[in-house]
Every structure is written in C-alpha cells, then in structure tokens.
Design a protein around this motif. Structure first.
Motif, PDB file in Angstrom:
ATOM      1  N   TYR A   5       0.848  -1.182   0.000  1.00 62.02           N
ATOM      2  CA  TYR A   5       0.000   0.000   0.000  1.00 62.02           C
ATOM      3  C   TYR A   5       0.885   1.233   0.000  1.00 62.02           C
ATOM      4  CZ  TYR A   5      -3.098   3.583   1.820  1.00 62.02           C
ATOM      5  OH  TYR A   5      -3.794   4.736   2.003  1.00 62.02           O
ATOM      6  N   ASN A   6       0.656   2.156  -0.927  1.00 61.57           N
ATOM      7  CA  ASN A   6       1.477   3.366  -1.042  1.00 61.57           C
ATOM      8  C   ASN A   6       2.971   3.052  -1.100  1.00 61.57           C
ATOM      9  OD1 ASN A   6      -0.453   5.333  -1.352  1.00 61.57           O
ATOM     10  ND2 ASN A   6      -0.636   5.721   0.836  1.00 61.57           N
ATOM     11  N   GLU A   7       3.317   2.095  -1.958  1.00 65.51           N
ATOM     12  CA  GLU A   7       4.708   1.715  -2.208  1.00 65.51           C
ATOM     13  C   GLU A   7       5.372   1.038  -1.020  1.00 65.51           C
ATOM     14  OE1 GLU A   7       5.958   1.969  -5.360  1.00 65.51           O
ATOM     15  OE2 GLU A   7       3.940   2.642  -5.795  1.00 65.51           O
ATOM     16  N   GLU A   8       4.606   0.499  -0.097  1.00 68.46           N
ATOM     17  CA  GLU A   8       5.145  -0.258   1.026  1.00 68.46           C
ATOM     18  C   GLU A   8       4.516  -1.647   1.030  1.00 68.46           C
ATOM     19  OE1 GLU A   8       6.141   3.155   4.306  1.00 68.46           O
ATOM     20  OE2 GLU A   8       4.135   2.289   4.347  1.00 68.46           O
ATOM     21  N   VAL A   9       5.263  -2.618   1.556  1.00 71.00           N
ATOM     22  CA  VAL A   9       4.768  -3.985   1.651  1.00 71.00           C
ATOM     23  C   VAL A   9       4.443  -4.260   3.113  1.00 71.00           C
ATOM     24  CG1 VAL A   9       5.329  -6.435   1.333  1.00 71.00           C
ATOM     25  CG2 VAL A   9       6.125  -4.738  -0.329  1.00 71.00           C
ATOM     26  N   TRP A  10       3.200  -4.694   3.357  1.00 66.30           N
ATOM     27  CA  TRP A  10       2.735  -4.969   4.714  1.00 66.30           C
ATOM     28  C   TRP A  10       2.307  -6.415   4.827  1.00 66.30           C
ATOM     29  CZ3 TRP A  10       2.889  -1.260   8.482  1.00 66.30           C
ATOM     30  CH2 TRP A  10       3.139   0.037   8.052  1.00 66.30           C
ATOM     31  N   SER A  39     -13.319   0.211  -2.440  1.00 66.21           N
ATOM     32  CA  SER A  39     -12.287   0.037  -3.457  1.00 66.21           C
ATOM     33  C   SER A  39     -10.966  -0.385  -2.808  1.00 66.21           C
ATOM     34  CB  SER A  39     -12.087   1.359  -4.207  1.00 66.21           C
ATOM     35  OG  SER A  39     -11.022   1.258  -5.114  1.00 66.21           O
ATOM     36  N   SER A  40     -10.410  -1.491  -3.279  1.00 67.75           N
ATOM     37  CA  SER A  40      -9.122  -1.940  -2.767  1.00 67.75           C
ATOM     38  C   SER A  40      -8.058  -0.936  -3.168  1.00 67.75           C
ATOM     39  CB  SER A  40      -8.783  -3.310  -3.351  1.00 67.75           C
ATOM     40  OG  SER A  40      -7.472  -3.652  -2.998  1.00 67.75           O
ATOM     41  N   ARG A  41      -7.230  -0.559  -2.216  1.00 64.56           N
ATOM     42  CA  ARG A  41      -6.170   0.414  -2.465  1.00 64.56           C
ATOM     43  C   ARG A  41      -4.814  -0.260  -2.519  1.00 64.56           C
ATOM     44  NH1 ARG A  41      -8.848   3.479  -4.816  1.00 64.56           N
ATOM     45  NH2 ARG A  41      -7.295   5.101  -4.642  1.00 64.56           N
ATOM     46  N   ARG A  57      -6.816  -5.519   4.564  1.00 63.64           N
ATOM     47  CA  ARG A  57      -6.422  -4.765   3.367  1.00 63.64           C
ATOM     48  C   ARG A  57      -6.827  -3.315   3.498  1.00 63.64           C
ATOM     49  NH1 ARG A  57      -7.756  -7.530  -2.295  1.00 63.64           N
ATOM     50  NH2 ARG A  57      -6.304  -5.944  -2.988  1.00 63.64           N
ATOM     51  N   SER A  58      -6.133  -2.477   2.781  1.00 63.30           N
ATOM     52  CA  SER A  58      -6.473  -1.060   2.750  1.00 63.30           C
ATOM     53  C   SER A  58      -7.551  -0.843   1.689  1.00 63.30           C
ATOM     54  CB  SER A  58      -5.223  -0.247   2.405  1.00 63.30           C
ATOM     55  OG  SER A  58      -5.522   1.116   2.393  1.00 63.30           O
ATOM     56  N   VAL A  59      -8.713  -0.352   2.109  1.00 63.77           N
ATOM     57  CA  VAL A  59      -9.814  -0.063   1.208  1.00 63.77           C
ATOM     58  C   VAL A  59     -10.356   1.329   1.505  1.00 63.77           C
ATOM     59  CG1 VAL A  59     -10.505  -2.477   0.894  1.00 63.77           C
ATOM     60  CG2 VAL A  59     -11.520  -1.135   2.722  1.00 63.77           C
ATOM     61  N   ALA A  60     -10.999   1.924   0.514  1.00 63.36           N
ATOM     62  CA  ALA A  60     -11.604   3.244   0.691  1.00 63.36           C
ATOM     63  C   ALA A  60     -12.677   3.436  -0.372  1.00 63.36           C
ATOM     64  CB  ALA A  60     -10.541   4.342   0.567  1.00 63.36           C
ATOM     65  N   ALA A  61     -13.591   4.328  -0.097  1.00 62.44           N
ATOM     66  CA  ALA A  61     -14.648   4.652  -1.056  1.00 62.44           C
ATOM     67  C   ALA A  61     -14.103   5.579  -2.137  1.00 62.44           C
ATOM     68  CB  ALA A  61     -15.822   5.305  -0.340  1.00 62.44           C
TER      69      ALA A  61
END
Length: 129
Positions: A1-6, A58-60, A47-51
């Motif tokens: 997410y945002n160029e990072e691996v979690w 929406s999966s981010r 997971r990172s999701v947002a409207a």
C-alpha cells in the motif's frame, strides 16, 4: 500500500523490507481447510480499502496469498515421498481514472501509485514472454 509492503496477518508490524529473493512475512501451518479460509479472511479484512466515486469499497492495494500444499504417500508399500505444490492467489487493485472516480488529494495520489505499479507489473509480465 502506497509503495510499502505490509504483512496482512501482522497488521501492527512495520512495513516489510523487499528483497529480490524473498520477503519475511507470516507463515501459518494448518491441516484444515476451514482454518485456511479463516486466515485468508483475516488477511482480506486487513487490506487497505476506501470509497471512491465508482466503488464504495475500493481496494487500495495489491495482495498475494500463497498456499503451499504438502502431501505424503501414506499407502502401505508407498515410498513416503512428499509432493509439494504451490498456489499463489493474487488480487490486484484496479486501475484508477480520476475522471471516473472523482478522486482528489490523497485518494488521487493513491490512484496514481496503483496505476504506476500496474504498469510496472505489465512490463515484468511482458518481459517474461
């Protein structure tokens, strides 16, 4: 997410260091399909999701869930050999169009990063082929 691996199975941990050979992430051993599905659901829930203007959830981020299956020939007279198979489930965040999503600010930046990573992945796939 945002160029990072979690590690989605250790959401409180720091971002993972990315190496060409491997990534040090959670490993869960199980012999039960129900437990396997619960681990998958746990990761999905982190997971990172947002409207966005197009999708309420929406999966981010992109996600990789890797399953390694080991089986042994346990028949009488069998050689006891272990068979190993690997299944990688990959869910990619969809490409983003600001015109369609109406994204602004941080959502717009996320969309740009998603598109960049999808382009990089398409180049890797094209190079394999």
């Amino acid at each position: 997410y945002n160029e990072e691996v979690w590690d989605l199975l250790a959401p409180q941990s720091a971002p993972l260091a990315v190496r060409e050979a491997s990534v040090n992430c959670s490993v869960v051993a199980t012999g039960d399909c129900g437990h396997l599905l619960s681990v998958l659901a746990e990761g999905e829930g982190n997971r990172s999701v947002a409207a966005t203007g197009m999708n309420e959830r929406s999966s981010r981020s992109h996600t990789v869930f890797r399953v390694i299956v080991e089986s042994r020939d346990g028949t009488e007279g069998g050689d006891g050999a272990v068979r190993v198979s690997t299944l990688s489930l990959v869910d990619l965040a969809g490409s983003e169009s600001v015109r369609h999503t109406g994204a602004t600010g941080s959502r717009q930046k996320e969309g740009g990063r998603i598109n960049q990573s999808l382009l990089a992945l398409s180049r890797v796939i094209a190079g394999l082929g």
